[in-house]
Motif scaffolding. Sequence first.
Motif, mmCIF file in Angstrom:
data_model
loop_
_atom_site.group_PDB
_atom_site.id
_atom_site.type_symbol
_atom_site.label_atom_id
_atom_site.label_comp_id
_atom_site.label_asym_id
_atom_site.label_seq_id
_atom_site.Cartn_x
_atom_site.Cartn_y
_atom_site.Cartn_z
ATOM 1 N N PRO A 126 5.599 -16.515 -19.821
ATOM 2 C CA PRO A 126 6.208 -16.445 -21.157
ATOM 3 C C PRO A 126 5.983 -15.148 -21.898
ATOM 4 N N GLY A 127 5.272 -14.169 -21.305
ATOM 5 C CA GLY A 127 5.098 -12.890 -21.965
ATOM 6 C C GLY A 127 3.921 -12.841 -22.912
ATOM 7 N N LEU A 128 3.881 -11.766 -23.701
ATOM 8 C CA LEU A 128 2.723 -11.470 -24.548
ATOM 9 C C LEU A 128 2.842 -12.003 -25.966
ATOM 10 N N ILE A 129 4.044 -12.387 -26.397
ATOM 11 C CA ILE A 129 4.253 -12.761 -27.797
ATOM 12 C C ILE A 129 4.070 -14.262 -27.964
ATOM 13 N N PRO A 130 3.058 -14.715 -28.675
ATOM 14 C CA PRO A 130 2.880 -16.156 -28.878
ATOM 15 C C PRO A 130 4.059 -16.753 -29.651
ATOM 16 N N GLY A 131 4.555 -17.872 -29.176
ATOM 17 C CA GLY A 131 5.642 -18.553 -29.864
ATOM 18 C C GLY A 131 6.999 -17.917 -29.700
ATOM 19 N N ALA A 132 7.130 -16.923 -28.817
ATOM 20 C CA ALA A 132 8.438 -16.284 -28.616
ATOM 21 C C ALA A 132 9.414 -17.281 -28.008
ATOM 22 N N VAL A 133 10.661 -17.217 -28.446
ATOM 23 C CA VAL A 133 11.713 -18.117 -27.968
ATOM 24 C C VAL A 133 12.729 -17.299 -27.185
ATOM 25 N N ALA A 134 13.072 -17.770 -25.998
ATOM 26 C CA ALA A 134 13.990 -17.034 -25.135
ATOM 27 C C ALA A 134 15.392 -16.999 -25.728
ATOM 28 N N GLY A 147 9.697 -1.532 -19.199
ATOM 29 C CA GLY A 147 10.993 -1.963 -19.711
ATOM 30 C C GLY A 147 10.855 -2.861 -20.917
ATOM 31 N N LYS A 148 11.987 -3.351 -21.410
ATOM 32 C CA LYS A 148 12.018 -4.133 -22.639
ATOM 33 C C LYS A 148 12.062 -5.632 -22.353
ATOM 34 N N THR A 149 11.418 -6.380 -23.255
ATOM 35 C CA THR A 149 11.567 -7.829 -23.288
ATOM 36 C C THR A 149 12.365 -8.193 -24.538
ATOM 37 N N PHE A 150 12.968 -9.375 -24.522
ATOM 38 C CA PHE A 150 13.873 -9.780 -25.586
ATOM 39 C C PHE A 150 13.551 -11.218 -25.996
ATOM 40 N N PHE A 151 13.519 -11.468 -27.300
ATOM 41 C CA PHE A 151 13.115 -12.803 -27.736
ATOM 42 C C PHE A 151 13.493 -13.031 -29.191
ATOM 43 N N PHE A 152 13.545 -14.318 -29.545
ATOM 44 C CA PHE A 152 13.582 -14.719 -30.946
ATOM 45 C C PHE A 152 12.146 -14.934 -31.389
ATOM 46 N N GLU A 153 11.786 -14.321 -32.518
ATOM 47 C CA GLU A 153 10.449 -14.530 -33.044
ATOM 48 C C GLU A 153 10.489 -15.726 -33.984
#
Length: 802
Positions: free
Chosen positions: A524-532, A575-581
Amino acid sequence: MKVTLNWLREFVAIELALDRLADRLALAGLEVDGIHEQGSAPIKVAQIVRIDPHPQSDHLTVCQVTTGGEMMPVVCGASNMQVDDKVALALEGTTLPGGQQVERVEIRGQLSCGMLCSERELGLSDDHRGLFIVAKEAPLGEALYAVLGLRDTILDIAITPNRGDCLSVLGLAREISALTGLPLHAGKPRVRQSGSAIHSKARVSITDADLCPRYAARVVTGVKITPSPAWMKWRLEAAGLRALNNIVDVTNYVMLERGQPLHAFDLSFLTGQEIVVRRARDIAAIHTLDGKERTLVPEDLLICDRDRAVAVAGVMGGANSEVRDQTTAVLLESAYFIPETVRRTARRLGVRSEASYRFERGVDPLGTVLALDRAASLLRQLAGGQVSRGVIDIFPQSLPPTIIPLCAQRVNSFLGVTVEANEIEQRMRTLGAKVKRGRGGTWHVTPPSYRADLSQEADLIEEVARLRGYETIPAVLPRTEVREKNRDTEGEWARRVRLCLAAQGLHEMLNLSFTSVRLNTLIPGLIPGAVAIPLVNPLSAEGAEMRLSVLGGLLRALQHNVRQGETEITVFELGKTFFFEKGQTHIQQRQERLVIAVVLYGQWPGVGLGQPGKAVDFADLKGVVEAVGQELGCGERLRWERVTDSPFLHPGKSARVLIEQQAVGVAGALHPDHCSALDIGETPWVFELDFATLLHYARPVTQYQPLSRFPTVVRDVAIVADKELPVQSVIDAVRTLAHPLIVGMQLFDRYQGSQIPPDKQSLAYSISYRTADRTLTTLEVSEAHAQVIEHLVHTLGVEVRA
């Protein structure tokens, strides 16, 4: 878009002079390309007193006309006039709207003192079948355009692609009202209904609501097809549309007035008196109003009756349901189509209509019925129709409003000026937005439904600046705090880190930014609570979402390589990751984050030729992290902290990477469950670092060298030297010469062969010459090159090859 000033004044009482109005619109982003006066030609209302045949022509007549004074002869080729008719007379010296100059002439021996004009010659329409007959009550000698109420000014306004709401008179009036503070008069249309209910005369259904969220219809019966009145023709022609008949003209008139495209179907030609909005699917083609057959694809959105297609939704109507001279009942369509589907279909078909132009930019989804009522009211007035009781309004799922947080502090920070909170709130309300005040100079703003271009806080801030006037923002340099860490660019740091990792023995990978739902769940990556972020139209299930982690793509590549028999895999990706915070109450805007990830698997390459490698472990992983830190100039500030709650790392073999208590990533062994899920035998060692956060702690080193304004001259030299002579020694020897014109030297060829003695080698170099203050002459370069050759022969004892 072309719009008449009088039409605008029906919605807002414009008091500004035209040049000031044009300047105000231009400063707000709506440039006025031109201002044209219409109806200024001195054309008079005249009366025909006598009509005599022309003695030298069978088709011409000589009319004796008067404007209230003496009579004058005018030779005329029309035949639709009678004695006592009032007509439009252009006297000698008049320039008609089309540019024709009227003169006193003799036509086959008969004097003609002017011209009696048709609608086309007056600029009212394309009708040239006869003279324009003026109403009997029109006063003689008065200016025709003033009598008809057609003296007007046309504004040609350039509308930017994001401002589809301004492609109408009402939209421009809203804009002028917001800019000037003048009240807007946009009353709700009233419709007089009679007869039976609409549901007894027509049915509407939407099969594909994802492309057509709303479809409304009214039925008007008992209509009579006639030419439109002069005022409507005039406004349509002034806007660049051709007047056809009262039914079609009403739909175009309402489109120009309210920005909502409409279409009129002949109700008698709709099989089953039914409308079905659906994708084309099995329908392969349709004949459109322009007489052409259009080839369709299954995804095209169509308007169909019970058996066939009758229109391409939002683009063009079908020839099989068009309004004809015999039409007595029409079904009026007013709909909201998703802009993307109209844009895609119109572009593929090569059709650009006034309707598609507006649908592509987004119309007001809440304005469909208002426009429908306005058109029905006009049809009752101009076509003698009876509006059936009720309206069909299919709105399966209302579109959720966009709520945008707005902060006064950010407004002032972005604009560089101080705007009071009350003014900010007033500006938002002027736009027609709903404003809910929060705490500490914050608001929750809901833009009006017709402003589809307002989707984020920056848009609202721009509106504040636009409405108060860009010219009110002083031209001053922004206040910035210059820090050493900001001297280098993110791109340069990325390049340096890539080179650093390559120097550590790692190979760079570039994976797609799309990934599967399963892999996003596992990693799920490094950002807690990130939404795909899901893709609307994914190519496959393996690319259904934007990636939350760069590491996920590396592990998928590792899985593939292991299956191919690879045993030593050391790779990285930046590279970049993409998410809704995820916020406290709702999902916020889309975010991007630059991330660096590494995977070490199997044997670390051995040091030295033939030396065996060793299995990678945490020390190797830690060394790579520290190498990145050293390259960024913050290696000594790295700290490590044991972590047991990482969702994808082994709880006993993982750590968090910190800088001054700021977490920048995680590193360790992949969790055994994840190894099993990905079908990876041995445990890989991985890390993922937040590169954007790392850059905050980087120590930049700025290097600057101005580019030369003068050309470089390149000369080659080839020498024969001892076989053991290092090629670098030749470059070093030239450097010791320290010639001021030499700016570079490079080996481009080394040769040993039959033409060279066995104990010798041939070395060829390119030497670059340049000076910073002028262009070198051939003589200067030749002298410098001769010195180089002499120096090499003298210091190294080499032989120069011819």
